[in-house]
Every structure is written in C-alpha cells, then in structure tokens.
Design an enzyme around this catalytic site. Structure first.
Site, PDB file in Angstrom:
ATOM      1  N   TYR A 144     -27.923  44.163 -22.907  1.00 24.75           N
ATOM      2  CA  TYR A 144     -28.084  44.837 -24.199  1.00 24.75           C
ATOM      3  C   TYR A 144     -28.927  43.998 -25.158  1.00 24.75           C
ATOM      4  O   TYR A 144     -29.610  44.534 -26.021  1.00 24.75           O
ATOM      5  CB  TYR A 144     -26.718  45.076 -24.853  1.00 24.75           C
ATOM      6  CG  TYR A 144     -26.001  46.323 -24.410  1.00 24.75           C
ATOM      7  CD1 TYR A 144     -25.658  46.522 -23.079  1.00 24.75           C
ATOM      8  CD2 TYR A 144     -25.641  47.296 -25.339  1.00 24.75           C
ATOM      9  CE1 TYR A 144     -24.982  47.661 -22.684  1.00 24.75           C
ATOM     10  CE2 TYR A 144     -24.967  48.441 -24.941  1.00 24.75           C
ATOM     11  CZ  TYR A 144     -24.644  48.610 -23.617  1.00 24.75           C
ATOM     12  OH  TYR A 144     -23.975  49.740 -23.236  1.00 24.75           O
ATOM     13  N   LYS A 193     -21.193  41.663  -9.979  1.00 29.54           N
ATOM     14  CA  LYS A 193     -21.967  42.075  -8.806  1.00 29.54           C
ATOM     15  C   LYS A 193     -22.582  40.807  -8.218  1.00 29.54           C
ATOM     16  O   LYS A 193     -23.805  40.631  -8.185  1.00 29.54           O
ATOM     17  CB  LYS A 193     -23.036  43.099  -9.260  1.00 29.54           C
ATOM     18  CG  LYS A 193     -23.845  43.735  -8.150  1.00 29.54           C
ATOM     19  CD  LYS A 193     -23.099  44.802  -7.363  1.00 29.54           C
ATOM     20  CE  LYS A 193     -23.953  45.278  -6.207  1.00 29.54           C
ATOM     21  NZ  LYS A 193     -23.222  46.174  -5.289  1.00 29.54           N
ATOM     22  N   ASP A 225     -19.312  48.229  -7.998  1.00 28.04           N
ATOM     23  CA  ASP A 225     -19.326  49.530  -7.301  1.00 28.04           C
ATOM     24  C   ASP A 225     -17.949  49.839  -6.729  1.00 28.04           C
ATOM     25  O   ASP A 225     -17.436  50.955  -6.842  1.00 28.04           O
ATOM     26  CB  ASP A 225     -20.416  49.570  -6.210  1.00 28.04           C
ATOM     27  CG  ASP A 225     -20.442  48.332  -5.324  1.00 28.04           C
ATOM     28  OD1 ASP A 225     -19.761  47.344  -5.646  1.00 28.04           O
ATOM     29  OD2 ASP A 225     -21.152  48.363  -4.290  1.00 28.04           O
ATOM     30  N   ASP A 249     -19.346  48.938 -20.488  1.00 23.90           N
ATOM     31  CA  ASP A 249     -19.702  50.220 -21.110  1.00 23.90           C
ATOM     32  C   ASP A 249     -19.416  51.359 -20.140  1.00 23.90           C
ATOM     33  O   ASP A 249     -18.779  52.357 -20.483  1.00 23.90           O
ATOM     34  CB  ASP A 249     -21.189  50.200 -21.491  1.00 23.90           C
ATOM     35  CG  ASP A 249     -21.636  51.528 -22.085  1.00 23.90           C
ATOM     36  OD1 ASP A 249     -20.926  52.046 -22.966  1.00 23.90           O
ATOM     37  OD2 ASP A 249     -22.682  52.048 -21.656  1.00 23.90           O
ATOM     38  N   ASP A 253     -15.869  54.205 -20.040  1.00 21.66           N
ATOM     39  CA  ASP A 253     -15.933  55.677 -20.101  1.00 21.66           C
ATOM     40  C   ASP A 253     -15.177  56.268 -18.912  1.00 21.66           C
ATOM     41  O   ASP A 253     -14.420  57.230 -19.055  1.00 21.66           O
ATOM     42  CB  ASP A 253     -17.386  56.186 -20.050  1.00 21.66           C
ATOM     43  CG  ASP A 253     -17.992  56.362 -21.441  1.00 21.66           C
ATOM     44  OD1 ASP A 253     -17.602  55.603 -22.352  1.00 21.66           O
ATOM     45  OD2 ASP A 253     -18.844  57.257 -21.613  1.00 21.66           O
TER      46      ASP A 253
HETATM   47  C1  IPM Z   1     -20.176  52.357 -26.600  1.00 22.36           C
HETATM   48  C2  IPM Z   1     -21.447  53.133 -26.735  1.00 22.36           C
HETATM   49  C3  IPM Z   1     -22.554  52.199 -27.206  1.00 22.36           C
HETATM   50  C4  IPM Z   1     -22.714  51.105 -26.168  1.00 22.36           C
HETATM   51  C5  IPM Z   1     -23.903  52.866 -27.475  1.00 22.36           C
HETATM   52  C6  IPM Z   1     -23.776  54.022 -28.427  1.00 22.36           C
HETATM   53  C7  IPM Z   1     -24.931  51.870 -27.949  1.00 22.36           C
HETATM   54  O1  IPM Z   1     -21.774  53.762 -25.543  1.00 22.36           O
HETATM   55  O2  IPM Z   1     -19.712  51.779 -27.606  1.00 22.36           O
HETATM   56  O3  IPM Z   1     -19.631  52.333 -25.495  1.00 22.36           O
HETATM   57  O4  IPM Z   1     -23.413  51.302 -25.175  1.00 22.36           O
HETATM   58  O5  IPM Z   1     -22.124  50.042 -26.352  1.00 22.36           O
HETATM   59 MG    MG Z   2     -20.286  53.572 -24.044  1.00 24.04          MG
END
Ligand code: IPM
Ligand code: MG
Length: 363
Positions: A144, A193, A225, A249, A253
């Site tokens: 990032y 990884k 993975d 990240d 999710d």
């Molecule tokens: C998160 C989001 C952010 C990230 C984006 C919006 C930059 O996806 O907080 O998980 O990738 O960190």
């Molecule tokens: Mg995210």
C-alpha cells in the site's frame, strides 16, 4: 469517570446515517456512567472535497491530533462516479494518509458468529458455529505504501507496486498480536507467502523470534492461498491471524461474511499510544443511502472497540456488545439480514440504534 474528546468523520452516503446511531450509543454510555466524552465534527472525504477541493484538509488533521480517538464512517462514492475527482482520490487522499499520519500500524478486525445470525452465514452452521477470529492486519506499510512506478518497457506500459517490510515494522505488530492472543485462545497464525515472496520470509523469521518470548502462545504458519481456503473449510481453527496489509485487506472481507453480513463488522486501527481510529470495515454503500435501511451495528460496535482500546473500559465495551446481541436475539434485523427469515422483525437504521440504546439504558 472518562473525560475526553473524540473526532467524528461521518463519511459519505450511509456514513452519516450509521455514525449518528453510534453517537446515540455513546451518548447513552455517557449518561449511564456520568462520563463526559464529547465529540467534534471533522471535515473529510466528500464533504471536505466539496468545500476545499481536498479530501483531508490540514485543519482536519490538526484538529484530529487534539482528539483522544477518531470515529470514522466509510469514505467513497458510487461506482458510476468513481472517475470523478471527488471520489477517485479518496483512498490515496484521505484513507491512507489518515492511517499513516497517526502511525496506526495495527488494524484489528474481529469476526464473531452470533448464534442468532448463524442462518445468515453462507457457510454451514456446524462448520461456522462458535467461530471467533481476530485478524491483526499491518496497516501502514507493505504494498500500500511501497514505491509505485510507471515506466515504458519495450514500448508498453509497466506499472509496479513494491511490497517492502522492515524488521521493526514486523516486530512491533507481531508483539501486539502475541499480547492480544495471550488474552484469547493463545494461538497466532501467521499468514504470508514465504514460498514465493522474500518479504514473507522476513515476516516468518521475525515472528518466530518474537514468539520465543511468548511460550504460552502457539505459533502456526499458513500460506495465504491455503488460509483463504481454510477460512471456509474450518474457520474455528483460527484465533489470531497476523498478516500484512494486503493479505489482511483481502482475508478480512472474506472472514467478515462468515458472520452473516459485512454490515456487522467494526475495526480498530491503533499505534503505539491509546489513540485509535475506529471505523466499519465496509464501504459507503451509495445504493442504499438515504433510505434508512443501512445496518448501523458496525458503527455502534466501533464505540465498543473505542471504549476497550482507547479508554480501557472493558465492562462498558462488553455492555454495548451484549446489547447488540440481545437486540438481535429479540429478532430485530436491518434489511441486510432478513433473507430467508420470515420470522424476523425488520427495522430501519434509526430504530436499530434506538433499540440498542434502550437496551443499554435498561429502559
Ligand atoms: C479497507 C478498505 C481500504 C483498504 C480501501 C478503501 C483503501 O478496503 O479498509 O479494508 O484497502 O485498506
Ligand atoms: Mg478492504
């Protein structure tokens, strides 16, 4: 008695709607315990862009620095407007600089499966029941923030993003992950990884060193993975997952939906002091904004995390978490959580906030 000031960045679209409900809950806690946690509004993202042509003006950062903690709603615009400068620069112009400016190197994202919501999980009940995973994601380094380059090679464009980690960056977050694991089920799974990436080899080496000081905590290692697969196959095997910015990240999710809805998940971003940034892990959901149907629980649970990590008020943090669980047990649901459940009572964003507030106040 807590006397403090928190900065509130309501964010875009559903951001202000869910933030409002979180502040109701904070107000309830203030009243119940006679605390004085005040709020100041901080301009950022869409609202700041409209006024100043900038997503994170200097005055916002200056004011934020005087606060004890920040409560942030999701930033960002609708997919069809993403090319518009109002939205295209939000990540690089506000979200990432906010994390970096305050050196909030550790992001905590916890997935809990609430018994009353288990039917909403896309994973079978017997696999997902009792899952409780804390992802400890590195937040201020890695790909990032690594060097980005654009060049022409053999007459074509080549863009690159560099994944780089220093030992000290890995060590400081690993230490925190082990400390946290000590108060949980005493297991850290490092996800990287290392069969391909040099930086992952460093993660493995440094984390193994740190682990020596925590003989009571088990250290496990998984390639990313495999970890993505294991989260679905056998999520209960995880306690604390320690990982880099990018993998964290993605995996957070994935892990979030085990609980039934991404609208339930708060996160805490912390550095080396008690100052923290608390925000839902989901986006600003433009398609459901302004309809009073967004789930405010992610923002409400941000208040619980704030009380726990910034103000060291575990009892009150749990009170908020218990109130959320109670209201869900009573069958109240926002629209994201009604699928296939004719027996639930659908409530709007504001009503959900009221119900949780009432539960806290016992009224
Ligand atoms: C998160 C989001 C952010 C990230 C984006 C919006 C930059 O996806 O907080 O998980 O990738 O960190
Ligand atoms: Mg995210």
């Amino acid at each position: 008695m807590v006397r403090a000031t928190i900065g509130v960045l309501p964010g875009d679209y559903i951001g202000p709607e869910i933030t409002r409900e979180a502040l109701k809950v904070l107000d309830a806690i203030n009243r119940k315990y006679g605390w004085d946690i005040r709020t100041v509004h901080l301009e950022a993202s869409g609202e700041a862009y409209d006024k100043y042509g900038k997503h994170l003006p200097d005055h916002t950062l200056e004011k934020a620095a005087t606060c004890d903690a920040l409560l942030k709603g999701p930033f960002g615009g609708p997919p069809e407007e993403l090319h518009h400068p109002k939205w295209s620069g939000v990540e690089q112009g506000a979200i990432l600089p906010l994390r970096k400016h305050f050196d909030l190197f550790m992001n905590l994202r916890e997935t809990k499966v609430y018994p009353s919501l288990i039917q909403h999980s896309p994973i079978k009940e017997d696999i997902v029941a009792d899952t409780n995973i804390l992802i400890v994601r590195e937040l201020t380094s890695g790909i990032y923030f690594g060097k980005k380059e654009e060049r022409i090679v053999d007459n074509e464009r080549e863009y690159s993003d560099v994944e780089a980690y220093r030992e000290s960056e890995i060590r400081r977050i690993a230490l925190r992950a082990f400390e946290i694991a000590r108060n949980r089920r005493k297991k850290v799974t490092l996800v990287a990884k290392s069969n391909v990436l040099k930086s992952s080899v460093l993660w493995r080496e440094v984390v193994q060193e740190v682990a020596k000081d925590f003989p009571d905590v088990v250290l496990d290692y998984m390639h990313v993975d495999n970890a993505a697969m294991q989260l679905i196959l056998n999520p209960r095997q995880f306690d604390v997952i320690l990982t880099n910015n990018m993998f964290g990240d993605i995996l957070s999710d994935e892990a979030s939906v085990l609980s039934g809805s991404i609208g339930l998940l708060p996160s805490a971003s912390l550095g080396s002091s008690t100052f923290g940034l608390y925000e839902p892990i989901h986006g600003s959901a433009p398609s459901i904004a302004g309809k009073n149907i967004a789930n405010p629980i992610s923002a409400i649970l941000c208040i619980a995390l704030m009380l726990r990590y910034t103000f060291d008020k575990e009892q009150q943090a749990q009170e908020i978490e218990n109130a959320v669980e109670k209201v869900l047990e009573q069958g109240y649901r926002t629209a994201d959580l009604v699928q296939g459940r004719p027996d639930v009572q659908v409530v709007g964003t504001d009503r959900m906030g009221d119900l949780i507030t009432k539960q806290i106040l016992g009224s």
